[in-house]
Design a protein around this motif. Structure first.
Motif, PDB file in Angstrom:
ATOM      1  N   UNK A   1      -6.048  26.134   7.431  1.00  0.00           N
ATOM      2  CA  UNK A   1      -6.056  24.617   8.963  1.00  0.00           C
ATOM      3  C   UNK A   1      -7.048  24.058   7.911  1.00  0.00           C
ATOM      4  N   UNK A   2      -7.075  22.289   7.994  1.00  0.00           N
ATOM      5  CA  UNK A   2      -7.775  21.710   6.968  1.00  0.00           C
ATOM      6  C   UNK A   2      -9.125  20.247   7.705  1.00  0.00           C
ATOM      7  N   UNK A   3      -9.659  20.597   7.442  1.00  0.00           N
ATOM      8  CA  UNK A   3     -10.962  20.291   7.896  1.00  0.00           C
ATOM      9  C   UNK A   3     -10.483  18.774   8.021  1.00  0.00           C
ATOM     10  N   UNK A   4     -11.081  17.327   9.521  1.00  0.00           N
ATOM     11  CA  UNK A   4     -10.237  16.122   9.486  1.00  0.00           C
ATOM     12  C   UNK A   4     -11.168  15.955   8.474  1.00  0.00           C
ATOM     13  N   UNK A   5     -11.746  14.683   7.557  1.00  0.00           N
ATOM     14  CA  UNK A   5     -13.015  13.633   7.404  1.00  0.00           C
ATOM     15  C   UNK A   5     -13.563  13.227   8.467  1.00  0.00           C
ATOM     16  N   UNK A   6     -15.039  13.312   8.359  1.00  0.00           N
ATOM     17  CA  UNK A   6     -15.699  13.112   9.242  1.00  0.00           C
ATOM     18  C   UNK A   6     -15.561  13.193  10.718  1.00  0.00           C
ATOM     19  N   UNK A  25       2.307  16.703   9.325  1.00  0.00           N
ATOM     20  CA  UNK A  25       2.015  14.918   9.624  1.00  0.00           C
ATOM     21  C   UNK A  25       0.898  14.272   7.770  1.00  0.00           C
ATOM     22  N   UNK A  26       0.826  13.199   7.485  1.00  0.00           N
ATOM     23  CA  UNK A  26       0.450  13.352   6.331  1.00  0.00           C
ATOM     24  C   UNK A  26      -1.097  13.432   5.690  1.00  0.00           C
ATOM     25  N   UNK A  27      -1.785  13.232   4.538  1.00  0.00           N
ATOM     26  CA  UNK A  27      -2.524  14.103   4.490  1.00  0.00           C
ATOM     27  C   UNK A  27      -3.206  13.382   5.127  1.00  0.00           C
ATOM     28  N   UNK A  28      -4.577  14.177   6.212  1.00  0.00           N
ATOM     29  CA  UNK A  28      -5.973  13.188   6.589  1.00  0.00           C
ATOM     30  C   UNK A  28      -6.661  12.866   5.488  1.00  0.00           C
ATOM     31  N   UNK A  29      -6.679  11.405   5.708  1.00  0.00           N
ATOM     32  CA  UNK A  29      -8.080  11.231   4.935  1.00  0.00           C
ATOM     33  C   UNK A  29      -7.709  10.285   4.601  1.00  0.00           C
ATOM     34  N   UNK A  30      -9.653   8.910   3.518  1.00  0.00           N
ATOM     35  CA  UNK A  30      -9.389   7.868   3.109  1.00  0.00           C
ATOM     36  C   UNK A  30      -9.857   8.903   1.838  1.00  0.00           C
ATOM     37  N   UNK A  31      -9.536   7.589   0.836  1.00  0.00           N
ATOM     38  CA  UNK A  31     -10.042   7.830  -0.826  1.00  0.00           C
ATOM     39  C   UNK A  31      -9.214   8.876  -1.679  1.00  0.00           C
ATOM     40  N   UNK A  32      -7.324   8.949  -1.575  1.00  0.00           N
ATOM     41  CA  UNK A  32      -6.636   9.805  -1.965  1.00  0.00           C
ATOM     42  C   UNK A  32      -5.999   8.679  -2.854  1.00  0.00           C
ATOM     43  N   UNK A  33      -6.134   7.893  -4.314  1.00  0.00           N
ATOM     44  CA  UNK A  33      -5.222   7.131  -4.640  1.00  0.00           C
ATOM     45  C   UNK A  33      -3.963   7.685  -5.389  1.00  0.00           C
ATOM     46  N   UNK A  92       5.335  11.716   4.542  1.00  0.00           N
ATOM     47  CA  UNK A  92       4.789  11.666   6.027  1.00  0.00           C
ATOM     48  C   UNK A  92       4.586  13.698   6.957  1.00  0.00           C
ATOM     49  N   UNK A  93       4.705  14.451   5.280  1.00  0.00           N
ATOM     50  CA  UNK A  93       3.988  15.351   5.407  1.00  0.00           C
ATOM     51  C   UNK A  93       4.180  15.944   3.908  1.00  0.00           C
ATOM     52  N   UNK A  94       2.667  17.317   3.797  1.00  0.00           N
ATOM     53  CA  UNK A  94       2.950  17.822   2.810  1.00  0.00           C
ATOM     54  C   UNK A  94       2.619  19.069   3.030  1.00  0.00           C
ATOM     55  N   UNK A  95       2.943  20.342   1.945  1.00  0.00           N
ATOM     56  CA  UNK A  95       2.787  21.764   2.228  1.00  0.00           C
ATOM     57  C   UNK A  95       1.263  21.523   0.822  1.00  0.00           C
TER      58      UNK A  95
END
Length: 161
Positions: free
Chosen positions: A48-53, A76-84, A90-93
């Motif tokens: 599980x990944x914590x959703x930022x904020x 689903x896409x990677x959550x959060x901002x700041x990913x340059x 549309x999905x990730x592992x």
């Protein structure tokens, strides 16, 4: 040898505690060179990944490997901002090595409708004659395609109570 009811109950509780999934939870902080960071909860049944904020978590949809490295997929896409520098996806592992602490994000995306239709049109098998072997079925045309990877490192997060 006979055990009293209290000893039997204590042994049953100890066995239950060992089998309980919460006992195997591990919190990690994974950092990536582009400034991205993930807080990850590793459980017996997946990640599980914590959703930022937020105080909410995004659970993995599938667990691809339960040995080292651990691999879990998210639909689903990677959550959060700041990913340059992260490719469109549309999905990730997420792959985690328990030995080295290495983390890898593997991005993928579903092909667009035109590409799927062109693939399906090209995959139509020729009609088999009376003595021919049945044709091999074509590969699915709507499988996600790789969009890129990003490597980082993870470390165990010490929780404060």
């Amino acid at each position: 040898m006979r055990h009293g009811p209290a000893r039997t109950a204590a042994l049953a509780l100890a066995a239950l505690a060992l089998a309980w999934p919460a006992a195997s939870e591990t919190f990690l902080v994974c950092r990536f060179p582009n400034g991205g960071q993930l807080r990850v909860l590793v459980e017996e049944r997946g990640f599980a990944i914590e959703l930022p904020g937020q105080t909410a978590w995004m659970e993995s949809q599938e667990m691809g490997a339960r040995r080292d490295p651990l691999v879990a997929g998210f639909g689903s896409p990677l959550p959060g901002e700041g990913w340059r520098g992260v490719p469109a996806h549309d999905r990730f592992a997420l792959s985690l090595s328990r030995v080295t602490g290495e983390a890898r994000l593997l991005f993928s995306r579903r092909p667009d409708a035109a590409r799927v239709e062109a693939c399906r049109a090209a995959a139509v098998p020729p009609l088999a004659g009376p003595g021919d072997q049945p044709p091999t079925p074509p590969a699915p045309c709507d499988l996600p395609v790789a969009a890129g990877t990003l490597a980082g490192t993870c470390e165990v997060q010490r929780l404060k109570f």
